[in-house]
Scaffold this motif. Structure first.
Motif, mmCIF file in Angstrom:
data_model
loop_
_atom_site.group_PDB
_atom_site.id
_atom_site.type_symbol
_atom_site.label_atom_id
_atom_site.label_comp_id
_atom_site.label_asym_id
_atom_site.label_seq_id
_atom_site.Cartn_x
_atom_site.Cartn_y
_atom_site.Cartn_z
ATOM 1 N N LEU A 44 1.220 3.112 4.777
ATOM 2 C CA LEU A 44 2.160 3.792 5.656
ATOM 3 C C LEU A 44 1.409 4.835 6.474
ATOM 4 C CD1 LEU A 44 5.186 4.432 3.243
ATOM 5 C CD2 LEU A 44 4.665 2.406 4.614
ATOM 6 N N SER A 45 1.848 5.015 7.703
ATOM 7 C CA SER A 45 1.253 6.021 8.578
ATOM 8 C C SER A 45 2.338 6.953 9.088
ATOM 9 C CB SER A 45 0.565 5.356 9.777
ATOM 10 O OG SER A 45 -0.445 4.479 9.375
ATOM 11 N N CYS A 46 1.955 8.188 9.358
ATOM 12 C CA CYS A 46 2.886 9.161 9.916
ATOM 13 C C CYS A 46 2.112 10.042 10.888
ATOM 14 C CB CYS A 46 3.504 10.014 8.818
ATOM 15 S SG CYS A 46 4.578 11.335 9.411
ATOM 16 N N THR A 47 2.545 10.067 12.120
ATOM 17 C CA THR A 47 1.880 10.874 13.135
ATOM 18 C C THR A 47 2.771 12.028 13.550
ATOM 19 O OG1 THR A 47 0.655 8.972 13.955
ATOM 20 C CG2 THR A 47 0.828 10.856 15.419
ATOM 21 N N ALA A 48 2.201 13.208 13.565
ATOM 22 C CA ALA A 48 2.936 14.404 13.951
ATOM 23 C C ALA A 48 2.610 14.785 15.383
ATOM 24 C CB ALA A 48 2.586 15.552 13.016
ATOM 25 N N MET A 65 -0.782 2.347 -0.585
ATOM 26 C CA MET A 65 -0.017 1.941 -1.756
ATOM 27 C C MET A 65 -0.588 0.628 -2.282
ATOM 28 S SD MET A 65 3.853 2.855 -0.492
ATOM 29 C CE MET A 65 3.857 1.589 0.779
ATOM 30 N N ASN A 66 -1.088 0.671 -3.504
ATOM 31 C CA ASN A 66 -1.662 -0.504 -4.153
ATOM 32 C C ASN A 66 -0.867 -0.852 -5.398
ATOM 33 O OD1 ASN A 66 -3.905 -0.671 -2.311
ATOM 34 N ND2 ASN A 66 -4.842 1.034 -3.389
ATOM 35 N N SER A 67 -1.072 -2.048 -5.888
ATOM 36 C CA SER A 67 -0.397 -2.509 -7.110
ATOM 37 C C SER A 67 1.090 -2.223 -7.055
ATOM 38 C CB SER A 67 -1.027 -1.841 -8.340
ATOM 39 O OG SER A 67 -2.409 -2.094 -8.408
ATOM 40 N N LEU A 68 1.689 -2.587 -5.960
ATOM 41 C CA LEU A 68 3.095 -2.279 -5.750
ATOM 42 C C LEU A 68 3.981 -3.003 -6.750
ATOM 43 C CD1 LEU A 68 3.067 -2.210 -1.881
ATOM 44 C CD2 LEU A 68 3.963 -0.376 -3.331
ATOM 45 N N LYS A 69 5.046 -2.323 -7.135
ATOM 46 C CA LYS A 69 5.997 -2.844 -8.101
ATOM 47 C C LYS A 69 7.380 -2.918 -7.447
ATOM 48 C CE LYS A 69 3.564 -0.356 -11.806
ATOM 49 N NZ LYS A 69 3.726 0.645 -12.893
ATOM 50 N N PRO A 70 8.250 -3.773 -7.948
ATOM 51 C CA PRO A 70 9.605 -3.835 -7.385
ATOM 52 C C PRO A 70 10.299 -2.474 -7.382
ATOM 53 C CG PRO A 70 9.214 -5.740 -8.748
ATOM 54 C CD PRO A 70 8.020 -4.842 -8.942
ATOM 55 N N GLU A 71 10.003 -1.658 -8.373
ATOM 56 C CA GLU A 71 10.639 -0.338 -8.432
ATOM 57 C C GLU A 71 10.126 0.631 -7.365
ATOM 58 O OE1 GLU A 71 9.202 -2.012 -10.964
ATOM 59 O OE2 GLU A 71 8.158 -0.631 -12.335
ATOM 60 N N ASP A 72 9.110 0.231 -6.618
ATOM 61 C CA ASP A 72 8.658 1.045 -5.484
ATOM 62 C C ASP A 72 9.514 0.781 -4.240
ATOM 63 O OD1 ASP A 72 5.322 0.368 -6.549
ATOM 64 O OD2 ASP A 72 6.417 2.257 -6.811
ATOM 65 N N THR A 73 10.390 -0.180 -4.326
ATOM 66 C CA THR A 73 11.261 -0.488 -3.194
ATOM 67 C C THR A 73 12.131 0.714 -2.855
ATOM 68 O OG1 THR A 73 11.332 -2.851 -3.681
ATOM 69 C CG2 THR A 73 13.155 -1.948 -2.399
ATOM 70 N N ALA A 74 12.069 1.136 -1.611
ATOM 71 C CA ALA A 74 12.802 2.325 -1.172
ATOM 72 C C ALA A 74 12.574 2.517 0.322
ATOM 73 C CB ALA A 74 12.335 3.565 -1.925
ATOM 74 N N VAL A 75 13.336 3.442 0.874
ATOM 75 C CA VAL A 75 13.023 3.930 2.214
ATOM 76 C C VAL A 75 12.078 5.121 2.039
ATOM 77 C CG1 VAL A 75 13.932 4.925 4.339
ATOM 78 C CG2 VAL A 75 15.261 3.197 3.108
ATOM 79 N N TYR A 76 10.953 5.044 2.718
ATOM 80 C CA TYR A 76 9.940 6.090 2.619
ATOM 81 C C TYR A 76 10.020 6.988 3.855
ATOM 82 C CZ TYR A 76 7.824 3.878 -1.422
ATOM 83 O OH TYR A 76 7.597 3.372 -2.684
ATOM 84 N N TYR A 77 9.978 8.287 3.603
ATOM 85 C CA TYR A 77 10.069 9.278 4.671
ATOM 86 C C TYR A 77 8.820 10.155 4.678
ATOM 87 C CZ TYR A 77 15.071 8.191 4.523
ATOM 88 O OH TYR A 77 16.287 7.556 4.539
ATOM 89 N N CYS A 78 8.298 10.423 5.847
ATOM 90 C CA CYS A 78 7.226 11.411 5.926
ATOM 91 C C CYS A 78 7.842 12.768 6.247
ATOM 92 C CB CYS A 78 6.164 11.031 6.941
ATOM 93 S SG CYS A 78 6.696 10.922 8.656
ATOM 94 N N ALA A 79 7.194 13.798 5.771
ATOM 95 C CA ALA A 79 7.705 15.145 5.934
ATOM 96 C C ALA A 79 6.548 16.110 6.136
ATOM 97 C CB ALA A 79 8.528 15.551 4.717
ATOM 98 N N ALA A 80 6.857 17.220 6.775
ATOM 99 C CA ALA A 80 5.861 18.262 6.988
ATOM 100 C C ALA A 80 6.510 19.615 6.742
ATOM 101 C CB ALA A 80 5.309 18.197 8.414
#
Length: 118
Positions: A19-23, A81-96
């Motif tokens: 994942l990438s996040c640019t500010a 993110m490596n060795s991903l698991k089904p429980e990693d399923t989610a919406v990911y948000y970047c924050a500052a």
């Protein structure tokens, strides 16, 4: 400050995503950046965070599998993110955030969906 996240998608269990996040904007006010995630029916949780000084924290559930990094000159943050698991399923948000003395984050990007199939 505006944050733009990208890189989500569908991956099989055991796979990897970045994942990438640019500010942009008044980025000089940022003293820390982090990734949160929220799965359906669950509370939002901090996945990983890093201060400008390099102090890093991870959720126990992702330690050893996820790595947060920042390219300060590009005002960009990554989540490997490596060795991903089904429980990693989610919406990911970047924050500052501006304040190191608070757990609060002040700026939020739009979410990016990560789906891990079993």
């Amino acid at each position: 400050v505006q944050l733009q996240a990208s890189g989500g998608g569908l991956v099989q269990a055991g796979g990897s995503l970045i994942l990438s996040c640019t500010a942009s904007g008044t980025t000089f006010t940022i003293n820390k950046m982090g990734w949160y995630r929220q799965a359906p029916g669950k509370q939002r949780e901090l996945v990983a965070g890093q201060t400008n000084g390099g102090f890093t924290t991870y959720a126990d559930s992702v330690k050893g599998r996820f790595t947060i990094s920042r390219h300060n000159a590009k005002n960009t943050m990554y989540l490997h993110m490596n060795s991903l698991k089904p429980e990693d399923t989610a919406v990911y948000y970047c924050a500052a955030g501006r304040r190191l003395t608070s757990r609060e984050y002040d700026y939020w990007g739009q979410g990016t969906q990560v789906t891990v199939s079993s």
